[in-house]
Scaffold this motif. Structure first.
Motif, mmCIF file in Angstrom:
data_model
loop_
_atom_site.group_PDB
_atom_site.id
_atom_site.type_symbol
_atom_site.label_atom_id
_atom_site.label_comp_id
_atom_site.label_asym_id
_atom_site.label_seq_id
_atom_site.Cartn_x
_atom_site.Cartn_y
_atom_site.Cartn_z
ATOM 1 N N THR A 28 0.737 -1.243 -0.067
ATOM 2 C CA THR A 28 0.153 0.121 -0.017
ATOM 3 C C THR A 28 0.843 1.473 -0.047
ATOM 4 N N HIS A 29 0.401 2.524 -0.439
ATOM 5 C CA HIS A 29 1.029 3.570 -0.189
ATOM 6 C C HIS A 29 2.284 3.676 -1.201
ATOM 7 N N GLU A 292 0.705 -4.945 7.953
ATOM 8 C CA GLU A 292 -0.320 -4.160 7.395
ATOM 9 C C GLU A 292 0.158 -3.161 6.579
ATOM 10 N N ASN A 293 1.310 -2.400 6.768
ATOM 11 C CA ASN A 293 1.724 -1.243 5.869
ATOM 12 C C ASN A 293 2.941 -1.467 5.145
ATOM 13 N N SER A 294 3.164 -0.461 4.058
ATOM 14 C CA SER A 294 4.565 -0.544 3.379
ATOM 15 C C SER A 294 5.558 -0.268 4.404
ATOM 16 N N VAL A 297 5.721 3.704 5.402
ATOM 17 C CA VAL A 297 4.386 3.786 6.269
ATOM 18 C C VAL A 297 4.861 3.401 7.654
ATOM 19 N N HIS A 298 5.447 1.986 7.645
ATOM 20 C CA HIS A 298 5.760 1.323 8.881
ATOM 21 C C HIS A 298 6.614 2.140 9.883
ATOM 22 N N ARG A 301 4.798 5.110 11.499
ATOM 23 C CA ARG A 301 3.814 4.636 12.483
ATOM 24 C C ARG A 301 4.639 4.129 13.846
ATOM 25 N N LEU A 353 -1.086 10.558 6.393
ATOM 26 C CA LEU A 353 -0.229 9.652 7.316
ATOM 27 C C LEU A 353 0.496 10.328 8.245
#
Length: 379
Positions: A28-29, A292-294, A297-298, A301, A353
């Motif tokens: 994603t993203h 769950e994230n690219s 993005v990981h 977060r 984000l």
């Protein structure tokens, strides 16, 4: 005699290897990181800048080595004749040791100091000069921490820690109820444990896991480097002072411990609030091992910046208060983080984000303490 690990140790070893190998990131993203990359590249291109060290970084490098080296040389001038000045000299060396680790070794072992690999390697081995082991650090930090940030059983910076519970997935013990009090003492032990224990256990572990091969090295080479450089370090910081200075062995030992307590505490309180802080996330993979994230993005977060407006503080800690920029672009020298941070933040906001930036270092420590207390409660 070196005994083979017990069966349960082998089970844990292969479970860990298989766990890390099976982890993957979502797709994603993709537009976020590609857009961000384009904007960062454009910034360097438009300003005619290199991503690596500049004159400011060279001056900082000299300063940090002198901050460590001048106090050491002062020991042998005959001016230090009583215990308190001896202790103060070793404490200043501890500050210099932390400065080398934060501002010089860190960039070099990320390949961010210079375009020339031999310069990165040479300065990266400054970690061995101050008691550590560069290859161990690159495996634990560059490979495991930077890839799987805040992922339990993959990021060794948070798990397992035994007396400290730094992740929700770690086992809880009754003593953890008080970890928000005693953690600060343990942070002071970081460097001394690394010198005498952790480097040896980690190198054995990485050898068994086959991670040394991925660093294009061999176990024989790394064990040789580790043992020889540890001997050199202990010779010039412990043996020579005991032999040549007018102090007892226990006075030198206390000063030696104080040096590592200062450096260990400084390193811990800079690195811990960047990830182990109230508000950052601890992603868990699904049953197939997918997060769950690219990857980009990981990183957003699981990471937080702090004290972005305190330039002198940022200068000394190697720009590591800009942890988001560092995690997204570890191959960019930290002297550029302050300038690229607005680009990263703006792009993250455009893509809805998170971009977590705490106004002060004190706030970061407060939120770190708060999370330590939360993690110390019985699940």
């Amino acid at each position: 005699m070196c005994l083979p690990p017990k069966p349960q140790a082998w089970y844990f070893l292969f479970s860990f290897m298989n766990h890390v190998k099976s982890l993957s990131f979502a797709t994603t993203h993709k537009d976020f990181f590609s857009t961000l990359n384009q904007r960062i590249n454009q910034y360097f291109r438009q300003n005619g800048l290199s991503r690596t060290a500049n004159s400011e970084m060279v001056i900082k490098t000299l300063f940090m080595f002198l901050l460590y080296g001048i106090p050491y040389a002062l020991l042998f001038t005959g001016l230090i004749t009583s215990f308190i000045p001896l202790l103060l000299v070793y404490i200043v060396m501890g500050i210099g040791l932390a400065g080398i680790g934060l501002s010089v070794m860190h960039d070099a072992n990320h390949g961010a100091y210079s375009k020339k690999q031999w310069i990165n390697s040479l300065l990266g081995y400054s970690l061995n000069l101050i008691g550590g082991h560069a290859t161990n650090w690159k495996v634990q930090h560059n490979v495991l921490h930077h890839t799987y940030t805040n992922v339990h059983d993959a990021d060794e910076d948070i798990s397992p820690r035994g007396v400290l519970r730094l992740a929700p997935g770690s086992a809880w013990k009754p003593a953890h109820r008080y970890q928000h009090w005693y953690a600060w003492f343990l942070y002071g032990l970081l460097a001394i444990v690394w010198v005498f224990v952790k480097d040896f256990s980690r190198l054995f572990k990485y050898q068994r896991e086959g991670l040394l091969k991925k660093q294009n090295t061999t176990a024989v080479r790394e064990w040789t480097i580790l043992v020889l450089t540890k001997l050199v370090y202990l010779t010039y910081t412990l043996a020579l002072p005991v032999w040549l200075l007018p102090f007892s062995w226990w006075e030198i030992s206390v000063a030696f411990f104080a040096m590592h307590a200062v450096s260990g505490f400084m390193l811990s309180v800079i690195f811990q609030p960047a990830h182990v802080t109230d508000g950052t996330e601890y992603p868990e993979p699904d049953n197939s091992g997918r997060l769950e994230n690219s990857w980009a993005v990981h990183q957003l977060r699981t990471t937080a910046n702090f004290a972005p407006d305190y330039r002198l503080f940022s200068w000394f800690v190697g720009g590591l208060n800009y942890q988001i920029e560092h995690h997204l672009f570890p191959n960019i020298c930290h002297v550029h983080y302050r300038k690229i941070a607005p680009i990263v933040e703006q792009t993250a906001r455009e893509f809805n984000l998170p971009y977590r930036s705490l106004p002060t270092f004190r706030k970061a420590l407060v939120l770190h303490t708060r999370l330590l207390k939360k993690l110390g409660q019985q699940p």
